[in-house]
Design an enzyme around this catalytic site. Structure first.
Site, short mmCIF file in Angstrom:
data_model
loop_
_atom_site.label_atom_id
_atom_site.label_comp_id
_atom_site.label_asym_id
_atom_site.label_seq_id
_atom_site.Cartn_x
_atom_site.Cartn_y
_atom_site.Cartn_z
N ASP A 34 9.43 -4.87 -5.65
CA ASP A 34 8.52 -3.83 -5.09
C ASP A 34 7.24 -4.40 -4.68
O ASP A 34 7.26 -5.64 -5.29
CB ASP A 34 8.39 -2.67 -6.10
N TYR A 151 8.70 9.62 10.40
CA TYR A 151 9.17 9.20 9.41
C TYR A 151 10.79 9.71 9.49
O TYR A 151 11.40 8.59 9.17
CB TYR A 151 8.58 10.10 8.10
P1 NAD Z 1 8.29 5.99 -3.62
O1 NAD Z 1 7.18 5.92 -2.79
O2 NAD Z 1 8.08 6.39 -4.98
O3 NAD Z 1 8.97 4.69 -3.65
C1 NAD Z 1 9.09 3.69 -2.64
C2 NAD Z 1 8.62 2.45 -3.05
O4 NAD Z 1 8.73 1.36 -2.15
C3 NAD Z 1 7.24 2.22 -3.62
O5 NAD Z 1 7.18 2.03 -4.95
C4 NAD Z 1 6.69 1.24 -2.73
O6 NAD Z 1 5.84 0.29 -3.25
C5 NAD Z 1 7.88 0.49 -2.28
N1 NAD Z 1 7.56 -0.34 -1.03
C6 NAD Z 1 7.15 0.24 0.16
N2 NAD Z 1 6.89 -0.69 1.11
C7 NAD Z 1 7.30 -1.85 0.68
C8 NAD Z 1 7.37 -3.20 0.92
N3 NAD Z 1 6.93 -3.61 2.22
N4 NAD Z 1 8.00 -4.15 0.11
C9 NAD Z 1 8.56 -3.64 -1.04
N5 NAD Z 1 8.36 -2.44 -1.51
C10 NAD Z 1 7.79 -1.63 -0.67
O7 NAD Z 1 9.31 6.94 -2.96
P2 NAD Z 1 10.71 7.72 -3.74
O8 NAD Z 1 10.57 9.08 -3.58
O9 NAD Z 1 11.20 6.83 -4.57
O10 NAD Z 1 11.68 7.53 -2.38
C11 NAD Z 1 12.59 6.49 -2.40
C12 NAD Z 1 13.42 6.50 -1.04
O11 NAD Z 1 13.98 7.83 -0.92
C13 NAD Z 1 12.59 6.26 0.41
O12 NAD Z 1 13.27 5.42 0.94
C14 NAD Z 1 12.24 7.65 0.63
O13 NAD Z 1 12.29 7.54 2.12
C15 NAD Z 1 13.80 8.25 0.31
N6 NAD Z 1 13.59 9.95 0.23
C16 NAD Z 1 12.90 10.24 -0.73
C17 NAD Z 1 12.73 11.64 -0.91
C18 NAD Z 1 12.09 12.16 -2.19
O14 NAD Z 1 11.99 13.80 -1.98
N7 NAD Z 1 11.45 11.63 -3.08
C19 NAD Z 1 13.56 12.32 0.09
C20 NAD Z 1 14.10 11.98 1.13
C21 NAD Z 1 14.17 10.59 1.07
#
Ligand code: NAD
Length: 328
Positions: A34, A151
């Site tokens: 991350d 998105y």
């Molecule tokens: P989150 O933002 O808590 O986690 C995403 C992580 O990705 C973050 O820790 C961020 O630092 C890391 N990240 C971003 N860019 C990066 C990069 N260039 N290099 C390395 N790390 C990077 O989000 P989440 O809620 O844990 O979601 C996880 C996944 O699930 C995402 O792809 C999100 O789109 C998808 N999603 C989540 C939800 C939800 O309700 N939480 C719903 C639909 C889809």
């Protein structure tokens, strides 16, 4: 039998950090990667790389061995306040697409076959989500495509790219479309938080008998899935022979006003709702779990209120700890 190995991309984030814990409990050797460490406690990963997955060299460095399972959660994302204002569109598209392009290609180059991709219900067409009571989110309703946010368009592009690598390069991709995942140790303040966390924070900060703000009229509908249920669905999908895309969500649809009432119930407080203008997203959204039930025999095991109880308890602690550090 040799120890299984998993790579979790986005392991410092909400779902990724919970997945690391689950995989460790299952006995996997786990590498997390991350941009940042977990915000809310130490990681239990065997190895945690701080790196930017937009950079192909970083991707090659972290995919330096065979992994039985790769979970790709890294994305530039947030709730409505981040995704629907329009101000972050270029970053959302560029950053997340770069991560997906490079992580997937590094896996292909290393002959790491099985990769899970976390897509989102935000990729479904806006025209099927105008009625709060009868939204259509069946998997085969995705086209003609018309997501209501950049998105969602990035998620759709990346889904197609993963499927193309499966077709052309024999990758065993698994794709879930998540529907509003929530739980403890998720973003709860700062602008990227989603509605369950935001409402828990607002209620935790309000006096009993006080008032909280709700964006819009609160009649927009959504469903919410507790993070442990999401991990169970995700692991079942990843280890199955079904590629998806498939919804992973709850079919317990509520209005945002009802969600606020449920948070009040678990908090043991009564506050009034003041409706103000704010970024909203689609009018109605609910998971359609027919396909996942048929293919994987999966459905959430607990009602929404149970997950809210655990989430509220955790957010209330954060609010209190925060108030002690920064007295008003
Ligand atoms: P989150 O933002 O808590 O986690 C995403 C992580 O990705 C973050 O820790 C961020 O630092 C890391 N990240 C971003 N860019 C990066 C990069 N260039 N290099 C390395 N790390 C990077 O989000 P989440 O809620 O844990 O979601 C996880 C996944 O699930 C995402 O792809 C999100 O789109 C998808 N999603 C989540 C939800 C939800 O309700 N939480 C719903 C639909 C889809």
């Amino acid at each position: 039998m040799s120890e299984k190995k998993a790579l979790v991309a986005g392991a410092g984030g909400f779902i990724g950090s919970h997945m690391v814990e689950r995989l460790k409990e299952e006995g996997y050797w786990v590498r997390g990667v991350d941009l940042k460490f977990c915000e809310f406690g130490d990681t239990v990963a065997d190895d945690f790389v701080i790196g930017d997955l937009r950079d192909p060299h970083v991707c090659r460095h972290v995919v330096d061995r065979h992994f039985d399972e790769v979970y790709q959660f890294a994305a530039d994302m947030g709730g409505a306040g981040f995704v629907f204002t329009g101000e972050n569109d270029a970053d959302i598209m560029h950053n997340s697409a770069m991560v997906n392009l490079n992580v997937l290609h590094a896996c292909y180059e290393r002959n790491v076959r099985r990769i899970f991709y976390s897509s989102s219900a935000c990729m479904y067409p806006e025209y099927n989500q105008l009625d709060p009571d009868t939204p259509n989110l069946a998997e085969d309703s995705a086209y003609p495509a018309a997501p209501d946010s950049e998105y969602g368009w990035e998620k759709l592009f990346s889904e197609r790219m993963y499927l193309a690598y499966a077709r052309n390069h024999g990758m065993e991709v698994r794709i879930a479309r998540y529907h509003n995942i929530f739980g403890p140790e998720g973003t709860w303040t700062g602008g990227r938080e989603k509605s369950p966390a935001a409402l828990c924070r607002k209620v935790a900060m309000a006096e009993d008998g006080g008032e909280i703000e709700i964006w819009g009229d609160g009649l927009q509908t959504r469903s919410f899935l507790y993070v442990d249920e999401c991990l169970e669905g995700t692991c079942r999908l990843t280890r199955s022979d079904f590629a998806g895309p498939v919804n992973i969500g709850s079919e317990e649809m509520v209005t945002i006003n009802q969600l606020a009432e449920m948070v009040m119930e678990v908090a043991g407080k009564k506050v009034s709702l003041r409706h103000v203008s704010g970024p909203l997203g689609v009018r109605g959204r609910n998971s359609d779990n027919r396909l996942i039930s048929e293919k994987l025999d999966w459905a959430p095991s607990q009602p929404l209120i149970e997950g809210l109880r655990r989430t509220y308890e955790w957010i209330e602690k954060q609010v209190k700890a925060h108030a002690e550090v920064q007295p008003q």
